[in-house]
Design a protein around this motif. Structure first.
Motif, short mmCIF file in Angstrom:
data_model
loop_
_atom_site.label_atom_id
_atom_site.label_comp_id
_atom_site.label_asym_id
_atom_site.label_seq_id
_atom_site.Cartn_x
_atom_site.Cartn_y
_atom_site.Cartn_z
N ILE A 164 -23.67 17.54 65.95
CA ILE A 164 -24.71 18.51 65.58
C ILE A 164 -24.94 19.37 66.82
N LEU A 165 -24.66 20.67 66.71
CA LEU A 165 -24.81 21.59 67.84
C LEU A 165 -25.89 22.62 67.49
N SER A 166 -27.03 22.53 68.16
CA SER A 166 -28.13 23.47 67.92
C SER A 166 -28.32 24.32 69.16
N GLU A 167 -28.42 25.62 68.99
CA GLU A 167 -28.45 26.54 70.13
C GLU A 167 -29.28 27.78 69.85
N GLN A 216 -18.46 32.75 69.44
CA GLN A 216 -18.00 32.03 70.64
C GLN A 216 -18.13 30.51 70.45
N HIS A 217 -19.22 30.09 69.83
CA HIS A 217 -19.39 28.64 69.58
C HIS A 217 -18.33 28.14 68.61
N ARG A 218 -18.11 28.88 67.53
CA ARG A 218 -17.10 28.45 66.55
C ARG A 218 -15.72 28.35 67.18
N ASN A 219 -15.35 29.37 67.99
CA ASN A 219 -14.02 29.36 68.64
C ASN A 219 -13.88 28.17 69.58
N ARG A 220 -14.95 27.91 70.36
CA ARG A 220 -14.85 26.81 71.32
C ARG A 220 -14.72 25.46 70.59
N LEU A 221 -15.48 25.32 69.50
CA LEU A 221 -15.42 24.07 68.74
C LEU A 221 -14.01 23.86 68.16
N ALA A 229 -16.53 23.83 61.55
CA ALA A 229 -17.91 23.86 62.03
C ALA A 229 -18.70 24.75 61.08
N ASP A 230 -19.72 24.19 60.45
CA ASP A 230 -20.49 24.92 59.44
C ASP A 230 -21.94 25.09 59.88
N LEU A 231 -22.42 26.32 59.66
CA LEU A 231 -23.82 26.62 59.94
C LEU A 231 -24.67 25.95 58.86
N TRP A 232 -25.65 25.15 59.27
CA TRP A 232 -26.53 24.53 58.25
C TRP A 232 -27.99 24.95 58.44
N PHE A 233 -28.27 25.65 59.57
CA PHE A 233 -29.67 26.06 59.80
C PHE A 233 -29.69 27.31 60.66
N GLN A 234 -30.56 28.25 60.30
CA GLN A 234 -30.82 29.39 61.19
C GLN A 234 -32.27 29.82 61.03
N PHE A 238 -31.97 31.22 66.57
CA PHE A 238 -31.73 29.79 66.81
C PHE A 238 -30.95 29.24 65.62
N VAL A 239 -29.87 28.52 65.91
CA VAL A 239 -29.00 28.03 64.83
C VAL A 239 -28.64 26.57 65.06
N SER A 240 -28.15 25.94 63.99
CA SER A 240 -27.56 24.62 64.15
C SER A 240 -26.29 24.55 63.32
N LEU A 241 -25.26 23.94 63.91
CA LEU A 241 -23.96 23.78 63.26
C LEU A 241 -23.65 22.29 63.13
#
Ligand code: GEK
Length: 246
Positions: A164-167, A216-221, A229-234, A238-241
């Motif tokens: 879970i990556l939240s940024e 950039q986050h998707r590419n790095r993952l 990697a799927d976005l589940w919150f925004q 601020f987002v979480s994948l």
């Protein structure tokens, strides 16, 4: 056990010089109030981490909560875990944060154990993990260390495991970037911060919290080996994948 955080007034008084933001004792004491009033969607992301734990934590595996601060995510994971034989390793490199985290941890002998560890997550190895969280933490890791960290997390996950990556993110489109920041600041004002507090905190974080774009986050993952990697919150910027190991 201390339940309530003091009110955050860290940037309330005018300063001649605003130093770089640090997670020291002054911040640790008010952290729950500070993050709740500063990060739109924080409570939702933390609470919903327990739903993801219920779904994806595997028996006899480890969960890592990286940049655990006062342990809010670790506690949510513990609440969600439905399988036996697990441990939660909650890691932070701020002794002041960990001291408060240990003090605030409710006793729950019958639940999954939580171990608090003082370490730099950029130097750690990971093993036998079914769920790893980076809830608003990667943004504080130097850019040059982010790829290696994600590769090591990927290597330490079991098949079927998740990150879970939240940024906080930034946007390539300058107008969208400006509008998202405008809405974020409106959120902070609605939560009682004044313009001086907002601008002094912004200066303090300038070279400490480095946001990147969703792309950039998707590419790095992907480069780190994650299958998707799927976005589940925004909420605003601020987002979480959820990133999955194949
Ligand atoms: C929550 N996840 O409440 N190694 C370990 N910890 C670090 C490092 C590092 N290299 N760099 C920063 N930290 C939490 C919120 S806060 C987010 C996370 C925020 C730690 C730092 O000490 C702090 O506790 C945390 O990462 C970031 O669910 O303050 O916006």
């Amino acid at each position: 056990m201390k339940q309530d955080s003091e009110q955050d007034r860290v940037y309330a008084d005018p300063r001649n010089r605003v130093d770089e933001f640090v997670f020291d004792q002054q911040v640790a004491r008010v952290f729950t109030d500070m993050i709740g009033r500063s990060v739109p969607g924080y409570d939702s992301v933390i609470n919903l981490s327990s739903v993801l734990a219920a779904q994806y934590v595997q028996p006899d595996s480890l969960c890592y909560d990286l940049g655990c601060s006062l342990g809010a995510t670790a506690q949510a994971l513990r609440h969600g875990i439905r399988v036996p034989g697990c441990r939660i390793l909650a890691v932070d490199n701020s002794p002041a944060m960990l001291e408060q985290a240990v003090e605030r941890l409710p006793a729950a002998a019958d639940r999954t154990p939580i171990d608090f560890i003082c370490a730099d997550i950029a130097e750690m190895a990971f093993d036998n993990a079914s769920l790893v969280t980076l809830n608003f933490t990667l943004q504080f890791i130097p850019l040059a260390q982010r790829s290696a960290l994600l590769s090591r997390i990927h290597a330490g996950l079991r098949p079927g495991g998740i990150l879970i990556l939240s940024e906080k993110i930034r946007f390539d489109d300058p107008e969208e970037e400006a509008l998202q920041i405008e809405m974020h600041h409106a959120f902070k004002r609605a939560n009682g911060y004044n313009d001086l507090e907002i601008s002094q905190k912004r200066s303090a974080l300038e070279n400490v919290l480095i946001p990147e774009t969703l792309k950039q986050h998707r590419n790095r993952l992907q480069q780190a080996g994650f299958r998707r990697a799927d976005l589940w919150f925004q909420c605003f910027n601020f987002v979480s994948l959820v990133a999955r190991k194949g």
